[in-house]
Design a protein around this motif. Structure first.
Motif, PDB file in Angstrom:
ATOM      1  N   LYS A 160      -3.739  -1.548  -4.223  1.00  0.00           N
ATOM      2  CA  LYS A 160      -2.634  -1.303  -5.069  1.00  0.00           C
ATOM      3  C   LYS A 160      -1.970  -0.125  -4.269  1.00  0.00           C
ATOM      4  O   LYS A 160      -0.757  -0.132  -4.395  1.00  0.00           O
ATOM      5  CB  LYS A 160      -3.077  -0.865  -6.787  1.00  0.00           C
ATOM      6  CG  LYS A 160      -2.183  -1.402  -7.416  1.00  0.00           C
ATOM      7  CD  LYS A 160      -2.601  -1.607  -8.906  1.00  0.00           C
ATOM      8  CE  LYS A 160      -2.048  -0.441  -9.748  1.00  0.00           C
ATOM      9  NZ  LYS A 160      -2.676  -0.335 -11.192  1.00  0.00           N
ATOM     10  N   GLN A 161      -2.615   0.717  -4.048  1.00  0.00           N
ATOM     11  CA  GLN A 161      -2.106   2.273  -3.448  1.00  0.00           C
ATOM     12  C   GLN A 161      -1.440   1.885  -2.199  1.00  0.00           C
ATOM     13  O   GLN A 161      -0.381   2.260  -1.855  1.00  0.00           O
ATOM     14  CB  GLN A 161      -3.077   3.188  -3.288  1.00  0.00           C
ATOM     15  CG  GLN A 161      -3.672   3.656  -4.821  1.00  0.00           C
ATOM     16  CD  GLN A 161      -2.453   4.375  -5.379  1.00  0.00           C
ATOM     17  OE1 GLN A 161      -1.687   5.215  -5.066  1.00  0.00           O
ATOM     18  NE2 GLN A 161      -2.368   4.223  -6.893  1.00  0.00           N
TER      19      GLN A 161
ATOM     20  N   ARG B 157      -0.457  -0.912  -0.701  1.00  0.00           N
ATOM     21  CA  ARG B 157       0.879  -1.604  -0.796  1.00  0.00           C
ATOM     22  C   ARG B 157       1.900  -0.835  -0.960  1.00  0.00           C
ATOM     23  O   ARG B 157       3.122  -1.273  -0.678  1.00  0.00           O
ATOM     24  CB  ARG B 157       0.430  -2.652  -2.046  1.00  0.00           C
ATOM     25  CG  ARG B 157       1.442  -3.875  -1.587  1.00  0.00           C
ATOM     26  CD  ARG B 157       0.763  -4.936  -2.873  1.00  0.00           C
ATOM     27  NE  ARG B 157       0.423  -4.386  -4.068  1.00  0.00           N
ATOM     28  CZ  ARG B 157      -0.348  -5.183  -5.063  1.00  0.00           C
ATOM     29  NH1 ARG B 157      -0.780  -6.284  -4.718  1.00  0.00           N
ATOM     30  NH2 ARG B 157      -0.494  -4.647  -6.112  1.00  0.00           N
TER      31      ARG B 157
END
Ligand SMILES: Nc1ncnc2c1ncn2[C@@H]1O[C@H](COP(=O)(O)OP(=O)(O)OP(=O)(O)O)[C@@H](O)[C@H]1O
Ligand SMILES: [Mg+2]
Length: 289
Positions: A145-146, A148
């Motif tokens: 998530k980070q 990306r």
């Protein structure tokens, strides 16, 4: 979704034009399948277009990866390193897990929106840094998530034992990644076979078939049997859309269906017979039927 070209010869047409920008891809394969080659090829393609590249290496050290790239004929890697357009992070699985937990947010804040390509090769030691499955899921989920936010991410994953991808080490990253690519590598006593198959790709069409590939010095991974003349964006209306126009349907239903079918080509239907699909749609929307 914006597409970026993968750098892997023959892969873009299988992904409806390329890799989705700011997505996460996991490439799974046995030792020798070509994971590091694919990751380097992906990063290098971005460098050629002026994108920054971050290569996180967990198994081999920076020197080894660079030596392999140079052996491959990709000597320009050295210039990109000199110019700091390519950055290497040399880490062990445990170090990198600590980095994810403690320093990743600061790294992301620094690099956010830089539109870099990030390769993590391989992700496996990160999973092994904890036995707890919940923690593995949390760690990998947080990392994907980070990262990306920084750019387009490609992680490799070791495949051990059977080739059905159901082991716990593959299942968690497969769930969490946007796109999953399997490099199937079989080495029998007399010959090697290599096949690439896209297992899933969120927010994109993809070709579901397995395609043989070779690894060639100078080029890297080259897929066989990909029809490059088939341009997926030049869409002819599907047969189904044409058929729909000849059937009696309330206007609102027809408008809605026409919109749903917009952009679909006959190829998308694969084994489905358009006339049968049409009957299913008509049955679904038939009043009182
Ligand atoms: N310079 C080269 N010229 C031709 N083929 C090469 C070259 N370098 C690598 N290859 C081919 O690529 C294969 C290995 O690719 P790669 O190192 O990317 O695999 P990998 O999946 O990362 O393996 P591992 O899990 O051991 O790290 C080699 O076995 C060889 O067939
Ligand atoms: Mg490797």
């Amino acid at each position: 979704m914006r597409k970026i070209t993968s750098g892997i010869y023959g892969l873009n047409p299988l992904l409806d034009g390329g890799v989705n920008e700011n997505s996460t891809t996991v490439v799974i394969g046995r030792s020798g399948a070509g994971k590091t080659t694919l990751a380097t090829q992906f990063i290098r393609r971005g460098l050629q277009d002026g994108q920054e590249g971050v290569f996180v290496s967990l198994d081999e050290n920076k020197e080894q990866i660079i030596r392999e790239a140079v052996e491959m004929g990709w000597t320009d890697i050295l210039d990109y390193l000199d110019d700091e357009q390519l950055v290497f992070i040399d880490a062990s699985g445990r170090e990198f897990s600590n980095f994810i937990r403690k320093e990743l947010p600061a790294f992301v804040a620094d690099w956010k929106g830089s539109n870099a390509r990030i390769a993590i090769d391989p992700l496996t030691p990160v999973l092994w840094s904890t036995k707890d499955l919940y923690e593995q899921r949390d760690l990998i989920g947080f990392m994907l998530k980070q990262t990306r936010k920084v750019g387009t991410v490609l992680c490799t994953l070791e495949e051990h034992g059977s080739t059905d991808l159901t082991g716990p080490e593959t299942v968690i990253p497969m769930y969490l990644a946007d796109c999953v690519i399997h490099l199937r590598f079989d080495h029998g006593p007399s010959k090697h076979t290599r096949e690439l198959q896209i297992i899933k790709c969120r927010n994109s069409r993809h070709d579901p078939d397995a395609h043989p590939y070779e690894i060639l010095r100078g080029l890297g991974i080259v897929l066989e049997g990909v029809d490059v003349r088939h341009v997926p964006t030049a869409k002819g209306p599907s047969q189904l859309r044409q058929m729909l126009l000849t059937r009696a349907l309330p206007k609102d239903v027809r408008d809605r269906l026409e919109k749903s079918l917009d952009g679909l080509t006959d190829d998308d239907f694969r084994g489905l017979k358009p006339e049968q699909v049409l009957e299913l749609i008509l049955q679904e929307y038939a009043k009182g039927g």
